[in-house]
Design a protein around this motif. Structure first.
Motif, PDB file in Angstrom:
ATOM      1  N   LEU A   1      43.663  -6.486  23.795  1.00 31.44           N
ATOM      2  CA  LEU A   1      42.922  -7.611  23.218  1.00 31.44           C
ATOM      3  C   LEU A   1      43.627  -7.964  21.908  1.00 31.44           C
ATOM      4  CD1 LEU A   1      39.264  -6.298  23.743  1.00 31.44           C
ATOM      5  CD2 LEU A   1      40.697  -7.596  25.339  1.00 31.44           C
ATOM      6  N   VAL A   2      44.300  -9.095  21.893  1.00 30.51           N
ATOM      7  CA  VAL A   2      45.079  -9.501  20.723  1.00 30.51           C
ATOM      8  C   VAL A   2      44.196 -10.321  19.783  1.00 30.51           C
ATOM      9  CG1 VAL A   2      47.105 -10.766  19.922  1.00 30.51           C
ATOM     10  CG2 VAL A   2      47.196  -9.521  22.092  1.00 30.51           C
ATOM     11  N   GLU A   3      44.227  -9.972  18.498  1.00 31.61           N
ATOM     12  CA  GLU A   3      43.408 -10.651  17.495  1.00 31.61           C
ATOM     13  C   GLU A   3      41.947 -10.669  17.936  1.00 31.61           C
ATOM     14  OE1 GLU A   3      44.160 -11.793  14.472  1.00 31.61           O
ATOM     15  OE2 GLU A   3      46.246 -11.181  14.592  1.00 31.61           O
ATOM     16  N   TYR A   4      41.400  -9.471  18.129  1.00 34.08           N
ATOM     17  CA  TYR A   4      40.011  -9.301  18.568  1.00 34.08           C
ATOM     18  C   TYR A   4      39.072  -9.461  17.373  1.00 34.08           C
ATOM     19  CZ  TYR A   4      35.733  -6.865  19.985  1.00 34.08           C
ATOM     20  OH  TYR A   4      34.432  -6.532  20.234  1.00 34.08           O
TER      21      TYR A   4
ATOM     22  N   ALA B   1      26.987  -1.957  21.745  1.00 38.78           N
ATOM     23  CA  ALA B   1      26.069  -1.023  22.398  1.00 38.78           C
ATOM     24  C   ALA B   1      26.776  -0.171  23.447  1.00 38.78           C
ATOM     25  CB  ALA B   1      24.915  -1.793  23.036  1.00 38.78           C
ATOM     26  N   ALA B   2      27.827  -0.702  24.057  1.00 42.57           N
ATOM     27  CA  ALA B   2      28.567   0.054  25.072  1.00 42.57           C
ATOM     28  C   ALA B   2      29.198   1.319  24.503  1.00 42.57           C
ATOM     29  CB  ALA B   2      29.644  -0.835  25.695  1.00 42.57           C
ATOM     30  N   LEU B   3      29.359   1.369  23.182  1.00 41.94           N
ATOM     31  CA  LEU B   3      30.006   2.514  22.544  1.00 41.94           C
ATOM     32  C   LEU B   3      29.014   3.444  21.863  1.00 41.94           C
ATOM     33  CD1 LEU B   3      32.966   0.576  20.867  1.00 41.94           C
ATOM     34  CD2 LEU B   3      32.922   1.666  23.112  1.00 41.94           C
TER      35      LEU B   3
ATOM     36  N   GLY C   1      43.651  -0.923  32.279  1.00 41.34           N
ATOM     37  CA  GLY C   1      42.450  -0.770  31.457  1.00 41.34           C
ATOM     38  C   GLY C   1      41.582  -2.009  31.488  1.00 41.34           C
ATOM     39  N   ALA C   2      41.736  -2.845  32.523  1.00 36.99           N
ATOM     40  CA  ALA C   2      41.003  -4.112  32.585  1.00 36.99           C
ATOM     41  C   ALA C   2      39.493  -3.895  32.609  1.00 36.99           C
ATOM     42  CB  ALA C   2      41.446  -4.915  33.801  1.00 36.99           C
ATOM     43  N   ASP C   3      39.038  -2.895  33.399  1.00 40.64           N
ATOM     44  CA  ASP C   3      37.594  -2.655  33.488  1.00 40.64           C
ATOM     45  C   ASP C   3      37.033  -2.138  32.170  1.00 40.64           C
ATOM     46  OD1 ASP C   3      39.060  -0.262  33.852  1.00 40.64           O
ATOM     47  OD2 ASP C   3      37.346   0.703  34.835  1.00 40.64           O
ATOM     48  N   VAL C   4      37.848  -1.374  31.436  1.00 35.68           N
ATOM     49  CA  VAL C   4      37.410  -0.864  30.127  1.00 35.68           C
ATOM     50  C   VAL C   4      37.292  -2.016  29.129  1.00 35.68           C
ATOM     51  CG1 VAL C   4      37.950   0.738  28.258  1.00 35.68           C
ATOM     52  CG2 VAL C   4      38.486   1.356  30.615  1.00 35.68           C
TER      53      VAL C   4
ATOM     54  N   LEU D   1      33.774  -3.577  27.011  1.00 37.29           N
ATOM     55  CA  LEU D   1      33.629  -3.914  25.594  1.00 37.29           C
ATOM     56  C   LEU D   1      33.241  -5.383  25.413  1.00 37.29           C
ATOM     57  CD1 LEU D   1      33.896  -3.324  22.581  1.00 37.29           C
ATOM     58  CD2 LEU D   1      36.349  -3.765  22.783  1.00 37.29           C
ATOM     59  N   LEU D   2      33.930  -6.264  26.121  1.00 34.55           N
ATOM     60  CA  LEU D   2      33.694  -7.699  25.930  1.00 34.55           C
ATOM     61  C   LEU D   2      32.329  -8.147  26.422  1.00 34.55           C
ATOM     62  CD1 LEU D   2      37.217  -9.109  26.861  1.00 34.55           C
ATOM     63  CD2 LEU D   2      36.242  -8.810  24.583  1.00 34.55           C
ATOM     64  N   SER D   3      31.732  -7.402  27.349  1.00 34.40           N
ATOM     65  CA  SER D   3      30.401  -7.761  27.852  1.00 34.40           C
ATOM     66  C   SER D   3      29.285  -6.973  27.184  1.00 34.40           C
ATOM     67  CB  SER D   3      30.344  -7.535  29.367  1.00 34.40           C
ATOM     68  OG  SER D   3      30.548  -6.163  29.685  1.00 34.40           O
ATOM     69  N   SER D   4      29.639  -6.138  26.210  1.00 35.06           N
ATOM     70  CA  SER D   4      28.651  -5.273  25.569  1.00 35.06           C
ATOM     71  C   SER D   4      27.622  -6.065  24.773  1.00 35.06           C
ATOM     72  CB  SER D   4      29.353  -4.286  24.628  1.00 35.06           C
ATOM     73  OG  SER D   4      28.410  -3.515  23.908  1.00 35.06           O
TER      74      SER D   4
END
Length: 478
Positions: free
Chosen positions: A66-69, A142-144, A201-204, A208-211
């Protein structure tokens, strides 16, 4: 939300054909609303190529990047987030990477966390920077929340040798922050191989992005300890009534899956902010997801300093009204909107990313984000044009989505020596109550004076201090 998402191999391909930087530039303009600076564009071209090359050489070409997250509910962005799985446990792993093109830097005298770059001034130590990013992400994604060890961070100074940044090594590394230079490139590759498996690592990244974004239990526990332990949060009369109204509403919302709006109104000194901070502490102790928000930069910074004096992480629970535009419906249990008279028509301004320029009323966004949105306000304290926070506005917004509104009026007066006469005199003087100005006739328990210039008032207050009284100067642009 990143500017670009893709595997290491896709980043290398885009770097090779020259399309990566134009893609990032266009996404920046679309998301942020203006073009990136020339220096930022230049850094993308250099640093991301170095990172992708190193990852590829480490056998991690399928790791998702994820670039520039952009960190949730803040404008801060991480240069790159590497998303994958731990080689042995298969657990999700996120490596936050801050890429620095520094050729030399040294620590500021008497500081371990501030460094100096020649010609560029003072900067936060890159290890401290990425360490704080890791802590923030773990606190709000929340995912973390159940696996804080899933997040680690590195600062990669790929243009510097160890000697170029010699004094920066004084800051001890830990799992959430360590530093590598060009001289330690081999160590950097081994570090990445130890934490990321050579697979997609697409599913990982999806996780994060849907958390859901909300404060973690660890952060809430810290807030409860930090905020609620303060002795000055003693609630009296209507203050306690308002406090109980909110806590009962939270219990109902969770027990019966309901949603309602609470409005607490009162004049200056009626204790609105005391209630707000007390609620932050109490609800955090109960493990409820709660955030505090205002529309005032100065006020929020003051509350962050007060509430997070001993625990800096707690400061992140204090937000601004315009930070909830992309938050999910009911993602929080409670949102406490202090100084709600400063709510604006919309959350958009010249700095708002294009994707968040929805045109939705700001009050709608604040109501949407929590099961129990709480608004504390004084309708007489609107400060700037465009501020529309009134009880009527809040009621209308609640009616649009069919929600019940409960109100409490704080009748008590706890500032100004508790003088009702003074409060009434000011309201009539400013035309905030009908009848016109009245002469000040005095109050047995309250003294009012007028100084012709600030120095005379200051001298008078110094006299009071010398006599053992407490004294302060308060000022405002309104």
């Amino acid at each position: 939300m990143p500017l670009y998402r893709g595997s290491v191999s896709s980043i290398r391909a885009k770097t090779a054909n020259g399309s990566l930087v134009p893609t990032l530039t266009e996404q920046f303009r679309h998301q942020i609303g203006h073009r990136p600076s020339p220096s930022e564009i230049k850094s993308w071209g250099r640093s991301l190529d170095v990172l992708a090359t190193d990852l590829d050489e480490a056998g991690l070409a399928e790791v998702e990047v994820l670039v520039e997250y952009q960190l949730p509910m803040t404008s801060k962005r991480v240069d790159a987030v590497l998303c994958g799985r731990r080689p042995r446990t298969r657990h999700p792993q996120y490596v936050l990477v801050e890429l620095k093109q520094w050729s030399s830097a040294h620590l500021l005298h008497d500081s371990e966390t501030v460094c100096v770059l020649e010609g560029l001034g003072e900067r936060l130590h890159p290890v401290e920077q990425v360490r704080r990013y890791c802590s923030y992400l773990g606190d709000f994604a929340a995912a973390l929340s159940t696996s804080p060890s899933a997040v680690c961070g590195v600062a990669y100074l790929h243009n510097a040798t160890d000697g170029d940044v010699g004094s920066l090594w004084q800051l001890e590394p830990d799992e959430q922050g360590r530093m590598f230079t060009s001289q330690r490139r081999g160590d950097f590759l081994r570090y990445l191989q130890h934490r990321l498996a050579p697979e997609s690592g697409a599913d990982v990244a999806d996780l994060l992005l849907s958390s859901v974004i909300r404060p973690s239990k660890q952060l809430l526990a810290l807030a409860a300890e930090e905020v609620q332990s303060r002795e000055q949060f003693v609630l009296l009369d209507e203050q306690q009534v308002a406090h109980q109204l909110v806590t009962r509403a939270v219990e109902r919302s969770l027990r019966a899956n309901t949603k309602e709006v609470i409005v607490i109104s009162g004049g200056p000194g009626s204790g609105k902010s005391v209630i707000a901070l007390s609620l932050v502490g109490e609800l955090s102790r109960q493990g409820r997801s709660v955030l505090h928000a205002t529309g005032s930069s100065a006020f929020t910074k003051t509350l962050r300093r007060v509430a997070g004096q001993r625990a800096p992480r707690v400061k992140e629970m204090f937000k601004f009204f315009n930070q909830f535009g992309d938050a999910e419906w009911n993602s929080l249990d409670v949102l406490i909107c202090d100084e709600a008279h400063r709510i604006r028509a919309t959350s958009s301004n010249r700095y708002t990313p294009a994707r968040l320029r929805t045109g939705h009323p700001q009050v709608d966004e604040l109501i949407a984000v929590a099961r129990v949105p709480v608004f504390l306000l004084d309708e007489h304290q609107v400060v700037r044009p465009g501020e529309i926070g009134t009880i009527a506005d809040i009621r209308a917004a609640a009616d649009r989505v069919g929600l019940t509104v409960r109100e409490v009026d704080l009748d008590g007066q706890f500032r100004c020596g508790g003088s009702r006469l003074y409060e009434e005199w000011v309201l009539r003087l400013l035309g905030l109550e009908p009848g016109g100005p009245l002469p000040w006739e005095g109050d047995d328990t309250f003294s009012l004076g007028v100084a012709e210039e600030p120095s005379l008032m200051e001298a008078r207050l110094h006299q009071m201090l010398d006599q053992g009284y407490g004294a302060r100067i308060a000022a405002g642009y309104c």
